[in-house]
Structures are given as C-alpha cells and as structure tokens.
Design a protein around this motif. Structure first.
Motif, PDB file in Angstrom:
ATOM      1  N   VAL A 139      -7.633   4.485  27.630  1.00 47.97           N
ATOM      2  CA  VAL A 139      -9.055   5.192  27.397  1.00 47.97           C
ATOM      3  C   VAL A 139      -9.496   5.371  28.875  1.00 47.97           C
ATOM      4  CG1 VAL A 139     -11.415   5.159  26.741  1.00 47.97           C
ATOM      5  CG2 VAL A 139      -9.463   4.878  24.974  1.00 47.97           C
ATOM      6  N   ALA A 140      -9.642   4.154  29.746  1.00 49.49           N
ATOM      7  CA  ALA A 140     -10.306   4.165  30.889  1.00 49.49           C
ATOM      8  C   ALA A 140      -9.584   4.919  31.777  1.00 49.49           C
ATOM      9  CB  ALA A 140     -10.340   2.718  31.380  1.00 49.49           C
ATOM     10  N   LEU A 141      -8.229   5.202  31.826  1.00 42.97           N
ATOM     11  CA  LEU A 141      -7.613   5.994  32.862  1.00 42.97           C
ATOM     12  C   LEU A 141      -7.685   7.244  32.600  1.00 42.97           C
ATOM     13  CD1 LEU A 141      -4.510   3.449  33.144  1.00 42.97           C
ATOM     14  CD2 LEU A 141      -6.006   4.074  35.035  1.00 42.97           C
ATOM     15  N   LYS A 142      -7.651   7.833  31.378  1.00 44.11           N
ATOM     16  CA  LYS A 142      -7.723   9.161  30.963  1.00 44.11           C
ATOM     17  C   LYS A 142      -9.193   9.680  31.318  1.00 44.11           C
ATOM     18  CE  LYS A 142      -4.200   9.868  27.351  1.00 44.11           C
ATOM     19  NZ  LYS A 142      -3.817  10.197  25.970  1.00 44.11           N
ATOM     20  N   ALA A 143     -10.166   8.827  30.916  1.00 40.64           N
ATOM     21  CA  ALA A 143     -11.443   9.365  31.437  1.00 40.64           C
ATOM     22  C   ALA A 143     -11.872   9.357  32.799  1.00 40.64           C
ATOM     23  CB  ALA A 143     -12.503   8.202  30.551  1.00 40.64           C
TER      24      ALA A 143
ATOM     25  N   LYS B 233     -16.180   0.371  31.319  1.00 40.34           N
ATOM     26  CA  LYS B 233     -17.284   0.172  30.643  1.00 40.34           C
ATOM     27  C   LYS B 233     -18.491  -0.022  31.570  1.00 40.34           C
ATOM     28  CE  LYS B 233     -17.841  -1.559  26.720  1.00 40.34           C
ATOM     29  NZ  LYS B 233     -17.759  -2.596  25.683  1.00 40.34           N
ATOM     30  N   GLY B 234     -18.171  -0.706  32.587  1.00 41.80           N
ATOM     31  CA  GLY B 234     -19.346  -1.015  33.464  1.00 41.80           C
ATOM     32  C   GLY B 234     -19.852   0.187  34.070  1.00 41.80           C
ATOM     33  N   PHE B 235     -19.022   1.022  34.579  1.00 43.38           N
ATOM     34  CA  PHE B 235     -19.323   2.271  35.228  1.00 43.38           C
ATOM     35  C   PHE B 235     -19.824   3.368  34.459  1.00 43.38           C
ATOM     36  CE2 PHE B 235     -15.722   0.763  38.542  1.00 43.38           C
ATOM     37  CZ  PHE B 235     -16.829   0.719  39.341  1.00 43.38           C
ATOM     38  N   GLU B 236     -19.053   3.315  33.226  1.00 43.14           N
ATOM     39  CA  GLU B 236     -19.631   4.686  32.227  1.00 43.14           C
ATOM     40  C   GLU B 236     -21.010   4.355  31.671  1.00 43.14           C
ATOM     41  OE1 GLU B 236     -19.035   7.964  29.585  1.00 43.14           O
ATOM     42  OE2 GLU B 236     -18.852   7.470  31.695  1.00 43.14           O
TER      43      GLU B 236
ATOM     44  N   CYS C  65     -23.289   2.555  33.087  1.00 40.09           N
ATOM     45  CA  CYS C  65     -24.334   3.111  34.178  1.00 40.09           C
ATOM     46  C   CYS C  65     -24.560   4.612  34.218  1.00 40.09           C
ATOM     47  CB  CYS C  65     -23.878   2.445  35.607  1.00 40.09           C
ATOM     48  SG  CYS C  65     -24.093   0.753  35.681  1.00 40.09           S
ATOM     49  N   ARG C  66     -23.523   5.239  34.180  1.00 40.46           N
ATOM     50  CA  ARG C  66     -23.514   6.816  34.186  1.00 40.46           C
ATOM     51  C   ARG C  66     -24.377   7.419  33.046  1.00 40.46           C
ATOM     52  NH1 ARG C  66     -21.916  11.330  31.918  1.00 40.46           N
ATOM     53  NH2 ARG C  66     -20.910   9.978  30.271  1.00 40.46           N
ATOM     54  N   VAL C  67     -24.140   6.750  31.901  1.00 33.45           N
ATOM     55  CA  VAL C  67     -24.800   7.499  30.656  1.00 33.45           C
ATOM     56  C   VAL C  67     -26.237   7.186  30.522  1.00 33.45           C
ATOM     57  CG1 VAL C  67     -24.863   7.150  28.141  1.00 33.45           C
ATOM     58  CG2 VAL C  67     -22.772   7.340  29.363  1.00 33.45           C
ATOM     59  N   LEU C  68     -26.657   5.825  31.117  1.00 38.36           N
ATOM     60  CA  LEU C  68     -27.929   5.448  31.097  1.00 38.36           C
ATOM     61  C   LEU C  68     -28.887   5.805  32.432  1.00 38.36           C
ATOM     62  CD1 LEU C  68     -27.985   1.960  29.670  1.00 38.36           C
ATOM     63  CD2 LEU C  68     -28.696   4.050  28.372  1.00 38.36           C
ATOM     64  N   GLY C  69     -28.151   6.818  33.480  1.00 36.62           N
ATOM     65  CA  GLY C  69     -28.721   7.256  34.482  1.00 36.62           C
ATOM     66  C   GLY C  69     -28.897   6.599  35.723  1.00 36.62           C
ATOM     67  N   LEU C  70     -28.264   5.257  35.817  1.00 38.37           N
ATOM     68  CA  LEU C  70     -28.269   4.575  36.925  1.00 38.37           C
ATOM     69  C   LEU C  70     -27.581   5.337  38.056  1.00 38.37           C
ATOM     70  CD1 LEU C  70     -28.527   2.600  34.313  1.00 38.37           C
ATOM     71  CD2 LEU C  70     -28.142   0.585  36.217  1.00 38.37           C
ATOM     72  N   VAL C  71     -26.431   6.019  37.694  1.00 39.27           N
ATOM     73  CA  VAL C  71     -25.512   6.616  38.583  1.00 39.27           C
ATOM     74  C   VAL C  71     -25.198   8.017  38.082  1.00 39.27           C
ATOM     75  CG1 VAL C  71     -24.490   4.683  39.934  1.00 39.27           C
ATOM     76  CG2 VAL C  71     -23.518   5.718  37.802  1.00 39.27           C
ATOM     77  N   ASP C  72     -24.567   9.053  38.754  1.00 35.68           N
ATOM     78  CA  ASP C  72     -24.398  10.208  38.468  1.00 35.68           C
ATOM     79  C   ASP C  72     -23.064  10.382  37.950  1.00 35.68           C
ATOM     80  OD1 ASP C  72     -23.605  10.456  40.785  1.00 35.68           O
ATOM     81  OD2 ASP C  72     -24.972  12.170  41.181  1.00 35.68           O
ATOM     82  N   ARG C  73     -21.997   9.652  38.155  1.00 30.74           N
ATOM     83  CA  ARG C  73     -20.458   9.800  38.064  1.00 30.74           C
ATOM     84  C   ARG C  73     -19.894   8.612  37.942  1.00 30.74           C
ATOM     85  NH1 ARG C  73     -17.228   9.521  42.821  1.00 30.74           N
ATOM     86  NH2 ARG C  73     -18.509   9.221  44.835  1.00 30.74           N
ATOM     87  N   VAL C  74     -18.512   8.433  37.693  1.00 33.53           N
ATOM     88  CA  VAL C  74     -17.847   7.258  37.627  1.00 33.53           C
ATOM     89  C   VAL C  74     -16.592   7.299  38.661  1.00 33.53           C
ATOM     90  CG1 VAL C  74     -18.396   6.681  35.368  1.00 33.53           C
ATOM     91  CG2 VAL C  74     -16.025   7.918  35.716  1.00 33.53           C
TER      92      VAL C  74
END
Length: 529
Positions: free
Chosen positions: A411-415, A346-349, A351-360
């Motif tokens: 969910v976390a592992l598949k994503a 959740k934390g990584f994702e 940040c990705r969605v909000l543009g803090l980083v570009d991947r997880v």
C-alpha cells in the motif's frame, strides 16, 4: 628503521574479542483539510499554556501535568481490518482497549483516527502545536512521539504513558558522502533513529504499545495481562525490555539462538526480561510466540500489533518538522518485517490529508539480497508474493523471509510511486563502511539503505539535487563485531574495499615517523587524484 606490519587482527584492541493484496490509503476517503488563518477559537482548543512558575520541589513532572490537564478535544482512534475484506462487515471495528490482533477474517488490523475531528483544526494549528513542544520537559510532550499525542493515542491519560523521552533524533546532513561519493548530492540527509534510548527506532513504537498495556492493566480497566512478549531479531527485544522495566511490567523475549549480536542480546538480559534462546530463525520464533500468547495472558508486542506503527510514524512527522514542513523528494527505509515503511507512509499521508503539507515523498524500501521477498514481489509487478527462508545477513534485524506487514508495505509503495531495491552483503558492508569514513557510524541495515541509494543514483532515478533522506534504524555500536571483522578483512569471499586495520608499530620515534610519512603521502596522493 624498524620494519612495520599491519596488524593481522584487531583483537588486541579489545580485552575480550567476540568470536498480498493492496488496500486503500488509510486516509483516502477524506479530502485534505483546507489551510486557514488561525482564529481566536484555535487558542481555546489548544492545550492550556503552562503558568510561568517553577514546579514545587516535592512535585514531579507527571504530577505537574495532572494539575494542568489539556482540554478534551473529542479525538479518538480505533482498530479496523487491513485491508478490508471484500465480503466482510464494512462496520467492523474494535476499541484500542480490546486485546485483539486480527480481524474476523484473520487479516491484519490498522489503527484509524477520527480524521473528521482532527480536521476541525487547520494544518497551521497542528504545525504550531507540534513545534511548540519540541525539546521541552513538559510531560509527556518532551518525547518526540508524545509531542504528537493527538495523532498517536489521543484518548490515553498522560499518567498512563510510559516514556523515556524517545524520538527527537538527529537529522544528519551527509555533506561529504553526497558531495564526494554520490555525484555531488548537496541535499542528502540521514535520519538517525538509532540515537534513542535502546539504540534503535523500535523505541518509537514500543513507548506506544507499553503505554497502552499500562493503561489496560490499571483501574478501571484492570485487564489480566501477566506480561508482554515478543519474537525478535534483537532490537525489538531491547526496546520491549527497557519500556517494560520502566513500567514494572514483566517482559518475555523469544530470540533465535546465535543469530543476534551480543550487544543486542545483553540489553533484554540487563533489563530483567525472561529471555528464551530458541534453535530456530525469526519466523520460527514468531510462530511460537503467537501460539503462546493465544494460551497465556501475555500481550503480543510484535509488529502484527499495529499500535507500534503509530509511534513509528512520528519519525516521518519529525522529518517534516526538521525541514520546516517542507517535504523531501525521497525517503529510503530498510525493510524486514515491513511495518516501518508503512509507518512512514502513514505519518506523511496523515500530514498531507490534514493540511500540514501538500504532498508526500516517494518511498524506497531497501532489502538485503539474502532476505528479499518484497523485492521479488516488486520485480514480479506485484503479481505473486513468495515467502522464503531468509539466509544469514549482516543486517540481521531484517533477516525475515515471511514478513507480517507485506500488504501494508505494498500500500505504501503503490501510493507513493515507490521502489524496492536490494543490496548484497558486500554492497551493504561497503556502503556502511564508506559512510563511516565520512563521519557516520552506521549499522548494517543503514548500509542496505545506502547501497540502495548508490544504485538509484547510478541509474539516475534519484537526481543530484533531489532532497533525499536515508533512515538509519539502529546505532552502529550494536553491530561492532561485523565492523571489526570487516576492517580485519576476515569476512569470507568479501574484498572489504574500505578496510582500515590498525598498524602494529614499535614504540620508536623513527618507526612511527616512517609509518606516518608513508600513510600521509598515500592520503595526499589519493586526494590529488
């Protein structure tokens, strides 16, 4: 010279030796926020900068914060079913102020944030804001959790927050372990979440849960909550009791008798919690606490309650901060009840969605072989989950055979194209002890994660140049007896490859010199080889 012998026991050093289905990403419907240059309106949206002055002598930091409230940003969060029921109400949601743990269909709940509102600000804005709060004492932002308040509980009044300035834990460069024992890994790191107030990562989630309970008990809500309760294998009870003690809220703890370390047991006792030692395992304690909280006005604090995951996910954001917002290739997390692997996702994702980083990063969930239901599920190709009766393991905090958050973990592992690996008791104890010989003082659960890393390196899944983070979930001092038994070679059917017992020697110069010459010669020869 007098003969010397290895001590048969380490006890002389101690005055008292101690005898199912996957779901969508929580942020999938949204496109990542575009990066943009900060503009003047961003400054207006940011919390007002504190005036440069010394706080009055009769004013504390909480009172000072109340005089400088942050502007309202229109952010919110709520509970939604997880995963959404196929034939359920698509609009089912609950306020975080409701005391609810399950959806109408009996499934888990998840905290969802208003991502549209958050995405009004650029990724650069959030990075700068979070970075500006690190290491400060401004209430409540000095906490590693509450420095990301907008991503955690955006609507809570800072005066209701119960914080011990948790988080901001060390990201340890495991230089020698990677170089000498993992094929020259030069970018291996250990996130020491156990360097926290009660010695485990559970503090990160408990500050959020107890803060929300504090909010519910106070005006104008004034909910009838008599106390907060949990079932625990040790660390959850320690965190709950400490935060409840800080807030003046009664804590009730259900522990499996004779299955946790004395260091863990003494923590809730010392903090004044009501501790019930039950003749069952963790899963039995969990069943009982759920029955009790259904009858009494006791708020449930186990990871069935998704509020805790909102605090735990901030460890993932901290990792990104510590790498100056560069994303590691791998993150390895020990797994028991399986909420933490989802929290990191959740934390990584987010940040990705909000543009803090570009991947997880890719995630690895590491389980003890004696308590490995997720590993079996993964090996079946996610076709069939089989709960089990967990067998005893030195990694006692993850001795869980029927984890509450198994669907979250999937969910976390598949994503993230993740992996599940296991470690036997000998593998985890050897990995822990080898890490200790390179300057760490790891807990057995960290040993599980490190053993998984050794296997994935041997299989060449993780490369020597991959930036890899191993999550250490607790402080090694909470599990000292297991270390004593290992170094004393007292563990049945275990070779204890890295045992290092003290040497019993007479207080005589010649005897001491004999021992040191022999020991130093052996060390020198080993280094040459």
């Amino acid at each position: 010279m007098a003969a010397t012998t290895h001590a048969s026991s380490m006890s002389f050093l101690l005055s008292h030796p101690q005898p199912r289905s996957a779901a969508r990403s929580p942020y999938a419907p949204l496109r990542p926020a575009p990066r943009r240059v900060r503009c003047a309106t961003d400054a207006a949206a940011a919390p007002a900068a504190a005036t440069k002055h010394r706080r009055a002598a009769d004013e504390n930091i909480r009172e000072e914060a109340a005089r400088h409230p942050a502007p309202k940003q229109g952010l919110s969060a709520w509970y939604e079913p997880f995963p959404p029921a196929p034939n359920g109400d698509p609009n089912e949601r609950y306020s975080l102020d409701e005391i609810v743990y399950r959806s109408s269909s009996g499934g888990l709940l998840d905290v969802r944030h208003d991502m549209e509102a958050l995405s009004r600000f650029s990724g650069a804005y959030w990075r700068d804001l979070f970075d500006s709060r690190v290491g400060r004492t401004t209430w409540p932002y000095g906490s590693g959790v509450w420095s990301k308040k907008e991503f955690v509980l955006p609507e809570i009044d800072p005066d209701h927050i119960v914080s011990l300035f948790e988080g901001n834990s060390n990201l340890f460069w495991a230089e020698r372990l990677g170089r000498d024992h993992l094929g020259g890994m030069n970018d291996l790191w250990v996130k020491h979440c156990g360097i926290s107030h009660t010695g485990s990562f559970k503090d990160l989630g408990m500050t959020v849960l107890v803060s929300q309970v504090n909010r519910l008990r106070r005006a104008p809500l004034s909910r009838p909550i008599a106390g907060v309760g949990c079932a625990s294998t040790g660390d959850t009870s320690a965190a709950l009791s400490a935060y409840c003690a800080a807030a003046g809220i009664p804590a009730i703890v259900f522990l499996p008798a004779n299955r946790i370390s004395l260091e863990q047991l003494i923590q809730p006792i010392a903090n004044g919690a009501t501790v019930l030692s039950l003749d069952t395992d963790f899963d039995g304690c969990m069943r009982l606490i759920r029955e009790v909280t259904a009858e009494l006005p006791i708020y449930l604090a186990n990871s069935l309650n998704s509020l805790r995951l909102e605090g735990q996910k901030t460890a993932a954001i901290e990792i990104l901060q510590q790498f100056d917002w560069e994303v590691p290739d791998w993150v390895i997390v020990p797994g028991g009840n399986l909420g933490n692997i989802y929290a990191f996702y959740k934390g990584f994702e987010m940040c990705r969605v909000l543009g803090l980083v570009d991947r997880v990063p890719r995630l690895v969930c590491a389980q003890a072989a004696n308590a490995n239901p997720l590993y079996g599920y993964y090996k079946s190709g996610w076709t069939e989950f089989q709960p089990q009766v967990a067998r005893p393991t030195f990694a006692s905090a993850i001795q869980i055979g029927d984890p509450v958050s198994v669907d979250r973990a999937v969910v976390a592992l598949k994503a993230t194209n993740g992996i599940v690996e296991e470690a036997t008791e000998e593998e985890l104890m050897n990995a822990m002890s080898l890490a200790d010989r390179t300057g760490m003082f790891a807990c057995p659960h960290t040993g599980v994660a490190l053993a998984a890393l050794f296997k994935l390196r041997d299989q060449r899944v993780i490369g020597p140049n991959d930036r890899t983070v191993v999550v250490s979930t607790a402080h090694g001092l909470k599990f000292s007896q297991s270390k004593i038994d290992y170094h004393d070679s007292k563990i049945e059917d275990m070779a204890c490859k890295y045992a290092n017992p003290p040497v019993s020697v007479k207080a005589d110069f010649g005897a001491v010199m004999d021992v040191l010459k022999k020991r130093l010669k052996g060390i020198y020869e080993n280094e040459e080889r």
